[in-house]
Design a protein around this motif. Structure first.
Motif, PDB file in Angstrom:
ATOM      1  N   ARG A 218      23.680 -39.549  42.737  1.00  0.00           N
ATOM      2  CA  ARG A 218      23.031 -39.342  44.045  1.00  0.00           C
ATOM      3  C   ARG A 218      22.042 -38.191  43.908  1.00  0.00           C
ATOM      4  NH1 ARG A 218      27.968 -38.716  47.916  1.00  0.00           N
ATOM      5  NH2 ARG A 218      29.099 -38.220  45.992  1.00  0.00           N
ATOM      6  N   SER A 219      20.970 -38.487  43.212  1.00  0.00           N
ATOM      7  CA  SER A 219      20.068 -37.423  42.786  1.00  0.00           C
ATOM      8  C   SER A 219      19.336 -36.765  43.945  1.00  0.00           C
ATOM      9  CB  SER A 219      19.073 -37.970  41.756  1.00  0.00           C
ATOM     10  OG  SER A 219      18.462 -39.146  42.224  1.00  0.00           O
ATOM     11  N   GLU A 220      18.956 -37.533  44.970  1.00  0.00           N
ATOM     12  CA  GLU A 220      18.234 -36.917  46.087  1.00  0.00           C
ATOM     13  C   GLU A 220      19.125 -35.906  46.808  1.00  0.00           C
ATOM     14  OE1 GLU A 220      15.232 -36.896  46.886  1.00  0.00           O
ATOM     15  OE2 GLU A 220      14.365 -38.551  45.749  1.00  0.00           O
ATOM     16  N   ALA A 250      15.970 -37.777  40.016  1.00  0.00           N
ATOM     17  CA  ALA A 250      15.365 -38.348  41.227  1.00  0.00           C
ATOM     18  C   ALA A 250      13.902 -38.714  41.020  1.00  0.00           C
ATOM     19  CB  ALA A 250      15.484 -37.351  42.378  1.00  0.00           C
ATOM     20  N   ARG A 252      11.531 -36.771  40.569  1.00  0.00           N
ATOM     21  CA  ARG A 252      10.663 -35.753  41.161  1.00  0.00           C
ATOM     22  C   ARG A 252      10.160 -34.891  40.005  1.00  0.00           C
ATOM     23  NH1 ARG A 252      10.951 -34.838  46.642  1.00  0.00           N
ATOM     24  NH2 ARG A 252      12.395 -36.169  47.803  1.00  0.00           N
TER      25      ARG A 252
END
Length: 869
Positions: A218-220, A250, A252
């Motif tokens: 659950r990277s976010e 994520a 990012r």
């Protein structure tokens, strides 16, 4: 009030300076007053004068062994982090008062703080034996047990701590960490969130939450927790590392890079931080910067296998295979049982097109880690490149035994079984693959769907997901401004197949006949130089022939962009050695999918697909991510100079009977299907004395097909197999056949053109997708529409009727011979003029500022828009 009482009163009221003065006055008259020495030591401790306090405690104890003095002495040593001394003091206290809980607990804490949890444990337990209500002790026992690897016991200790004190945020946090260690992710998260809710200012809770969420995929959410951790403690490098790892997961990328860079600034000598920064740089496409950071990590820690494998990956992406192999050989010399190193070596060798060596490396990786599906999956791929289909199929089966949901292995297994004509359980496997595509699974190679009973929607769905995965790391190329005075359209052709290859035979004449006064042509080769005459012909026929094989995707895209290419045509698609990431970098303002792959690429960065009215029917545009450009005759070019050997072998030379009808199909074996073979068996049964002449480069294909023929009641001698030959000799042997039988759902493409060029009629059944309509397009362009049928029964009836009607078949041959010099299929100058009209139309739309749109090229060479529903 006596002196001692007055000093004690001042101490109790918090007036420590006055208390100090009074205790000193008392000691001037009573220097051996143990109680006064003790209390003065406590006061000095309160005033921050630890050294003086220690001396006073020692003097007091020299006069009288008092438990309270020992306990305060222990506190002083703990305050100075002199845990060894604290442990000695508390042990002495226990000799004075063996039942002292405070001394026992102090000793446990001192031993634990020395890094001796195994020695601390029994003392914690002795305290809890009489004081089980002390949650703090349960919590510290849990910490000791966790460090000893006894995670389940640790969790129970922390559970008891929070039961006794529900508001103990530290105990909740430790419970969460222990539960995470036990794999109880849901409960662990709840516990850590409870800790964060009770003490939101404690950075450890947010750090632990970020790590848990990142590990759980659950990277976010992990990024959000990591941001709080660094906001609370921006000087903590571990917090930046946790945020960087979560941001990397994520996707990012900029945030991951900034976080990793912050961690390195805080701890420049930490090799793990350097490795993470290198990973972030690699994901941004800053590969040489990444290489520098990996090397910096290894300078700090030479034995760092993770960084070495990552460095090899970066060098491989940069098309520096020898440097990558040098790194890996060094790692393997030190750690010969590193499966990661052998796996990466296999991948580097695959990318360097050294498949035999790759197979050897991957076999070692499999031997070291037989339970890991990835080495088996890579071994399957390398084996395919070596034409070891049986070995590849077995490796795929092993992958699926280890990881039943491994969709890529399922697709490859199907393809390899098709290549071997091993049709056992094939229907079930194909149905499973199609269901996974329809369920949205990633990892299905679009090419592997073309031979299945797939729909246009299936093919588009798989292509879109495949293109997205292949283009994930693409970095946009910087294009120069378009010159307004240069009216020559700059066209680039990108392919791995400028060599002795089916695409090469089709394309070369068209490239040679471009109008050089209006078009500047550059070939961008990403494939090997096979030294063939066809390769030399390509090199001679282009204004520029640029070898990009040793360029990374980013460097290749940059080179194309720097050349100011207006229209880039991809001739490889999703076939072997495709370089989708080059297209994803958008090196040209207009990009086109053509010829190499008979279907959509499903990519937003490809504007057009070149087709014709037969392969993409009106109303099917919705199944193509590109805008459809229909050429008027056939989308496929041909080489008018394709040589056919003068000498024709005898039927006996080829293993064919002197008499009897010869059906033939020289398609690749993966295009054959059980249903098709059923029909061929019925055709042979209906035409006594006939044989079926097939191409089989692999002896196992012949063995499997003979077995399949026998199962259908055929004498295996009625199946004859043609070995590989040089192209001109291969074309010459077509003269011995009477009728070419096409395949479905994947038609003959170049193979059908070869047959028609050699004068052999082709009977085809029109399919429901691009790959199954190519032969129909070719027959329309050569003027033989009567050889196109739509149904299975019509196909079989027509084959039998032609075999029984020699006059009709002779007439078809004569018609083909008459048409060949002038028909659109082999009129390359006509084809190229239409192609150039299409390019001009695409460019005019782009120059006008309009979005790409469907285009139809008319027979008179004009371009017009297409109306779609």
């Amino acid at each position: 009030m006596n002196g001692f009482a007055a000093a004690a009163a001042a101490e109790t009221s918090g007036n420590f300076q006055r208390a100090r003065e009074l205790y000193l006055q008392l000691l001037q008259t009573e220097p051996r007053n143990a109680a006064a020495l003790h209390r003065l030591g406590v006061v000095e401790l309160r005033l921050g004068r630890s050294g003086e306090a220690v001396a006073l405690f020692q003097k007091s104890l020299a006069i009288a062994k008092n438990l309270e003095v020992y306990l305060d002495f222990g506190v002083a040593m703990a305050g100075l982090c002199r845990w060894d001394a604290a442990a000695t003091v508390y042990a002495a206290a226990l000799r004075v008062a063996p039942e002292s809980v405070d001394a026992r607990y102090g000793l446990a804490l001192a031993l634990h703080s020395q890094g001796r949890p195994q020695d601390a444990e029994p003392h914690y337990r002795r305290v809890l034996a009489t004081h089980a209500h002390l949650g703090e002790v349960h919590n510290n026992l849990g910490v000791a047990l966790f460090s000893l690897g006894r995670t389940a016991e640790a969790a129970e200790a922390h559970r008891e701590a929070v039961r006794l004190d529900h508001g103990d945020s530290t105990a909740w946090g430790k419970l969460g960490v222990a539960l995470h260690g036990l794999g109880q992710v849901g409960e662990a998260e709840a516990a850590i969130r409870e800790a964060a809710g009770l003490a939101p200012q404690i950075v450890e809770n947010w750090y632990n939450l970020a790590c848990l969420l990142d590990a759980d995929g659950r990277s976010e959410a992990a990024v959000a927790a990591g941001r709080i951790a660094v906001a609370l403690d921006p000087a903590g490098p571990a917090n930046w590392l946790a945020l960087g790892n979560a941001a990397q997961a994520a996707d990012r990328r900029q945030e991951a890079w900034r976080a990793a860079a912050a961690a390195v600034r805080l701890t420049p000598s930490d090799p793990a931080a350097r490795n993470n920064l290198a990973n972030a740089l690699r994901s941004l496409g800053r590969l040489w910067d990444a290489v520098a950071e990996y090397r910096a990590a290894l300078a700090l820690q030479p034995d760092f296998p993770v960084a070495e494998v990552n460095l090899a990956l970066a060098l491989s992406i940069l098309c520096q295979p020898e440097d990558a192999l040098t790194v890996l050989r060094g790692l393997i010399a030190r750690q010969p049982l590193s499966s990661d190193a052998w796996l990466r070596m296999g991948r580097v060798l695959v990318e360097a097109v050294r498949p035999d060596l790759a197979v050897a490396a991957l076999r070692t990786a499999v031997a070291i880690a037989p339970g890991d599906p990835e080495p088996h999956a890579d071994l399957a791929m390398a084996s395919t490149m070596c034409d070891r289909s049986a070995q590849s199929a077995e490796a795929c089966r092993r992958v699926l035994r280890l990881a039943p949901d491994h969709t890529a292995a399922l697709g490859q297994l199907i393809h390899q079984q098709r290549a071997l004509c091993d049709w056992r359980d094939l229907d079930r496997l194909e149905a499973l693959l199609l269901q996974r595509v329809r369920d949205g699974a990633d990892g299905v190679s679009p090419f592997e769907l073309l031979s299945c009973d797939s729909t246009l929607a299936d093919q588009q769905a798989a292509a879109s997901r495949w293109a997205a995965a292949k283009s994930r790391d693409a970095i946009p190329a910087v294009r120069p401004a378009v010159s307004s005075v240069d009216r020559c359209l700059r066209v680039g052709y990108l392919s791995s197949d400028f060599r002795e290859h089916a695409m090469g035979h089709l394309m070369v004449d068209a490239l040679e006949t471009h109008d050089r006064s209006r078009f500047a042509i550059t070939a961008y080769s990403t494939g090997m130089d096979d030294g063939s005459a066809l390769r030399r012909r390509f090199e001679r026929s282009m204004e520029r022939f640029v070898d990009l094989r040793r360029h990374s995707d980013a460097d290749a895209a940059a080179a194309i962009a720097a050349d100011g290419i207006d229209i880039l045509i991809d001739l490889t698609g999703f076939t072997t050695f495709s370089r989708t990431a080059i297209l994803a970098a958008r090196p040209a303002p207009v990009q086109v999918n053509w010829l190499g792959y008979p279907g959509t690429l499903g990519a937003s960065f490809v504007d057009y697909i070149l087709a014709d009215p037969a392969v993409i029917l009106p109303g099917e545009e919705m199944f193509f991510s590109e805008r459809v450009v229909r050429l008027p005759d056939c989308y496929q070019p041909n080489d008018r100079r394709r040589a056919i050997a003068d000498a024709t072998p005898s039927r006996a030379d080829c293993g064919l009977p002197e008499d009897g009808f010869v059906f033939c199909c020289f398609n690749s074996s993966y295009k054959l299907t059980p249903a098709l073979f059923d029909g061929w068996a019925r055709i042979l049964t209906a035409v006594p004395g006939s044989v079926l002449w097939l191409y089989a480069g692999n002896p196992q294909v012949a063995a499997n097909l003979r077995r399949e023929g026998e199962a259908r009641g055929l004498d295996p001698r009625r199946l004859v197999f043609a070995p590989p030959l040089p192209h001109a000799e291969h074309l010459a042997r077509h003269r011995l056949a009477d009728l070419f039988l096409d395949t479905l759902p994947y038609n003959a493409h170049t193979t059908a053109s070869d047959a028609l060029w050699a004068g052999l009629p082709v009977l085809t059944r029109r399919g429901t997708a691009f790959a199954g309509r190519v032969a129909a397009s070719l027959l329309l362009a050569v003027g033989l529409p009567e050889l196109i049928v739509d149904g299975r029964d019509d196909y079989e009836v027509e084959a039998v009727m032609l075999a029984r009607s020699p006059d009709r078949l002779r007439a078809l041959r004569e018609k083909l011979a008459r048409n060949r010099p002038t028909c659109p299929l082999f009129d390359t100058p006509r084809f190229t003029r239409n192609l150039e009209t299409a390019y001009r139309a695409m460019w005019d739309i782009h120059r006008s500022g309009s979005a790409p749109r469907h285009i139809a090229i008319a027979a008179d060479g004009t371009a017009g828009p297409v109306e779609t529903n």
